[in-house]
Write an enzyme that holds these catalytic residues in place. Structure first.
Site, mmCIF file in Angstrom:
data_model
loop_
_atom_site.group_PDB
_atom_site.id
_atom_site.type_symbol
_atom_site.label_atom_id
_atom_site.label_comp_id
_atom_site.label_asym_id
_atom_site.label_seq_id
_atom_site.Cartn_x
_atom_site.Cartn_y
_atom_site.Cartn_z
ATOM 1 N N GLU A 126 0.802 -1.071 -0.127
ATOM 2 C CA GLU A 126 -0.136 -0.144 0.226
ATOM 3 C C GLU A 126 1.046 1.077 0.163
ATOM 4 O O GLU A 126 2.150 1.396 0.217
ATOM 5 C CB GLU A 126 -0.938 -0.057 1.229
ATOM 6 C CG GLU A 126 -1.909 -1.260 1.133
ATOM 7 C CD GLU A 126 -3.022 -1.214 2.198
ATOM 8 O OE1 GLU A 126 -2.851 -0.435 3.346
ATOM 9 O OE2 GLU A 126 -3.778 -2.002 2.283
ATOM 10 N N HIS A 254 -8.885 9.698 3.757
ATOM 11 C CA HIS A 254 -8.447 8.561 2.698
ATOM 12 C C HIS A 254 -8.837 9.184 1.396
ATOM 13 O O HIS A 254 -9.758 9.622 1.128
ATOM 14 C CB HIS A 254 -9.474 7.240 3.063
ATOM 15 C CG HIS A 254 -8.761 5.919 2.531
ATOM 16 N ND1 HIS A 254 -8.774 5.864 1.227
ATOM 17 C CD2 HIS A 254 -8.281 5.090 3.072
ATOM 18 C CE1 HIS A 254 -8.121 4.734 0.878
ATOM 19 N NE2 HIS A 254 -7.789 4.203 1.970
ATOM 20 N N ARG A 302 -0.720 8.914 2.247
ATOM 21 C CA ARG A 302 -2.415 9.624 1.952
ATOM 22 C C ARG A 302 -2.419 10.804 1.904
ATOM 23 O O ARG A 302 -3.292 11.529 1.156
ATOM 24 C CB ARG A 302 -3.107 8.798 3.214
ATOM 25 C CG ARG A 302 -3.024 7.336 2.948
ATOM 26 C CD ARG A 302 -4.162 6.569 3.948
ATOM 27 N NE ARG A 302 -4.280 5.300 3.725
ATOM 28 C CZ ARG A 302 -4.691 4.446 4.446
ATOM 29 N NH1 ARG A 302 -5.395 5.050 5.770
ATOM 30 N NH2 ARG A 302 -5.110 3.003 4.381
ATOM 31 N N HIS A 363 -11.081 9.920 7.537
ATOM 32 C CA HIS A 363 -10.776 8.535 7.931
ATOM 33 C C HIS A 363 -10.248 7.869 9.087
ATOM 34 O O HIS A 363 -10.953 7.345 9.729
ATOM 35 C CB HIS A 363 -10.126 8.052 6.623
ATOM 36 C CG HIS A 363 -9.731 6.473 6.831
ATOM 37 N ND1 HIS A 363 -10.750 5.557 6.465
ATOM 38 C CD2 HIS A 363 -8.745 5.805 6.789
ATOM 39 C CE1 HIS A 363 -10.468 4.422 6.629
ATOM 40 N NE2 HIS A 363 -8.973 4.646 6.840
ATOM 41 N N ARG A 398 -0.608 9.064 9.167
ATOM 42 C CA ARG A 398 -0.303 7.572 9.503
ATOM 43 C C ARG A 398 -0.076 6.946 7.985
ATOM 44 O O ARG A 398 -0.556 6.957 7.092
ATOM 45 C CB ARG A 398 -1.950 7.049 10.045
ATOM 46 C CG ARG A 398 -1.744 5.407 10.085
ATOM 47 C CD ARG A 398 -3.149 4.985 10.645
ATOM 48 N NE ARG A 398 -3.897 5.187 10.029
ATOM 49 C CZ ARG A 398 -4.545 4.288 9.214
ATOM 50 N NH1 ARG A 398 -3.774 3.101 8.902
ATOM 51 N NH2 ARG A 398 -5.871 4.421 8.365
#
Length: 543
Positions: A126, A254, A302, A363, A398
């Site tokens: 990811e 997100h 992100r 998110h 994060r």
């Protein structure tokens, strides 16, 4: 047997006593409860059902070093880079190194993760990760983890589960008439007052150890991937109890939620899709745009991807961009992402043929209740774990799939510390019952629902992905007015979950705005047009 003292007076008020009180039924709360039950009595409360948590809806996976070509140091560096200079490196190192053992413990309990034909773990990749290290169960990993833990918790004789119980406030010296201010070194938590929704009555739960595992605050924004229960109950209760809160300005959006105006919660399209090769396309030219924003393109962290999408939406005037998964092998698409594939089909979108309209959505809360390496908050006998806490792992942003990992590790660490001290504590029997004399039931629910929506619109319009001083000032003025109206209403009205949640999102909105105003720079998830550069020295925003 759990001691229950009921029918204390003619109002039939009830008290519960326990060694460990856990508030929340996500991975952090469940994992802690299961371990604490080996040494004492546990009461686990949740305001909905056990399955209703951010964990249950987590699609992507959990990060861990299991591959032969991976290393702790690689995972540590990926986390530090994503955190944009604000991670606590010692916390990053302990989470990354202690994480795999916690994941193996999950497997021993029965959690299943996807595997290759040779039986080895099928590790995905990811955004922000330099290699494949994401364990997953198709695109419903959180559900698999929650299912496993819920089954174990339900079967443990030392755990009393109380659903439909909404925690209102932490019990501290304040409820004994003792004045405490923020930063006071001896604030102590003795339990909570909670609304039993099935009986519409307030019960007092006294505990030796209280653990907040109450999740995030996504519903402070109008568009969020979080379920409706995510209303920032933990940080709000700690704020009212004069505990320490940190870095609430870092709210992660997100990048890829399905574009469905007016639908809440927004449906998440896991980052693993981009890890498998899905691309982000301009809504008007249908060309890739991420390479011009970052060399890592679709696999950038992100914060970068969400800002890039926000920029493209402003450039084009479209309220969405496209996610293109057509280049992913059809079998892989249908095998690894069945939930997303079927959801899109229900909306008339075939991921094998169609571009999927997506938009960023609130998110994950990267800040929260300030805790140490054992999950201890600034309030004695109170621990905070999972998304409601600020451990220092995530820094200013994060890294994908580190959230479930952090929840496991800190649940374990909080248990190991609390088991060594809980027998030193006793119950404070002098705690008074909840007093709601001179309050009335209300039929003015429109006041609550209207203010709730107004907070969400204010936060989305002024305190979203891109901020300015003027927007923050405007948001603060409007939130202050709603706060005053709501507190006046609260003082004369019998408490309800709806009213309690409104107070909590107002508190979290205040915390996000206050921390954002303190941070005179752009870093990670906090981007302001007035201070577009990072400061040379990183700092936390502590309240």
């Amino acid at each position: 047997v759990f001691p229950i003292l009921s029918a204390m007076d003619n109002e039939n008020k009830q008290r519960l006593y326990t060694d460990f009180l856990v508030i929340g039924s996500g991975v952090a709360g469940l994992f802690f409860a299961l371990q604490a039950a080996s040494v004492g009595k546990v009461i686990l409360i949740t305001k909905a059902e056990l399955e209703e948590s951010n964990t249950w809806y987590a699609q992507g996976g959990i990060a861990g070093v299991f591959a032969s070509d991976d290393s702790f140091e690689k995972h540590i560096q990926d986390t530090l880079i994503a955190g944009d200079g604000l991670c606590k490196e010692e916390i990053v190192r302990l989470v990354v190194t202690e994480g795999p053992a916690c994941i193996r413990q999950l497997m021993e309990l029965g959690a299943e993760f996807d595997r290759l034909s040779d039986g080895s773990l099928a590790l995905g990749r990811e955004g922000g990760h330099s290699t494949n290290r994401i364990l997953h169960n198709k695109d419903a990993t959180g559900m698999e983890i929650a299912r496993t833990l819920i089954a174990a918790v339900k079967n443990h004789p030392n755990i009393l589960i109380k659903t439909q119980l909404f925690a209102i406030d932490l019990i501290t010296q304040h409820h004994l008439g003792v004045y405490v201010n923020r930063g006071h070194p001896n604030i102590t938590c003795y339990g909570v007052y909670a609304l039993d929704k099935t009986k519409n009555s307030i019960i007092t739960i006294l505990s030796k150890i209280t653990v907040l595992a109450s999740g995030g605050a996504g519903n402070v924004y109008a568009s969020t991937t979080n379920p409706p229960i995510a209303t920032g109950d933990g940080p709000a209760m700690v704020l009212r109890a004069k505990g320490r809160i940190a870095n609430m300005e870092f709210y992660q959006f997100h990048p890829t939620a399905l574009y469905e105006p007016g639908v809440s919660p927004a449906f998440l399209l896991t980052e693993a899709l981009r890890g498998a090769g899905a691309l982000l396309l301009s809504p008007y030219s249908h060309k890739r745009f991420m390479p011009k924003y970052d060399e890592r393109a679709e696999l950038a962290p992100r914060d970068i991807v969400a800002r890039a999408i926000d920029s493209e939406m402003k450039i084009s005037g479209y309220p969405y961009v496209y996610l293109d998964a057509r280049n992913i092998d059809e079998q892989e698409l249908m095998h690894h992402f069945p939930t997303i594939y079927n959801k899109c089909l229900q909306k008339g979108l075939d991921m094998k043929k169609d571009l999927i309209p997506i938009v960023p959505a609130a998110h994950y809360q990267c800040g929260g209740i300030e805790v140490d390496s054992h999950g201890r908050s600034s309030i004695q006998r109170l621990y905070a774990i999972g998304e409601c806490s600020h451990t220092g792992l995530h820094g200013a942003n994060r890294l994908a799939s580190n959230s479930l990992l952090e929840a496991l590790v800190f649940a374990k660490r909080a248990f190991l510390h609390s088991q060594s001290v809980f027998q030193n504590y006793s119950f404070l029997y002098e705690v008074p019952d909840w007093n709601d004399q001179n309050t009335v039931n209300t039929e003015e629910w429109i006041l609550i629902s209207h203010n709730f929506k107004e907070v969400q619109q204010i936060m989305s319009n002024y305190v979203g992905i891109v901020r300015t001083n003027a927007r923050l000032e405007r948001a603060e003025r409007r939130i202050s007015l709603i706060y005053q109206e709501t507190e006046e209403f609260y003082q004369r009205t019998k408490v309800s979950q709806e009213l309690g949640e409104l107070r909590n999102i107002i508190a979290c909105a205040y915390l996000i705005i206050k921390c954002a105003k303190i941070r005179k720079e752009s870093r990670g998830l906090h981007y302001t047009l007035d201070y577009p550069q990072k400061n040379k020295i990183a700092y936390d925003t502590l309240l």
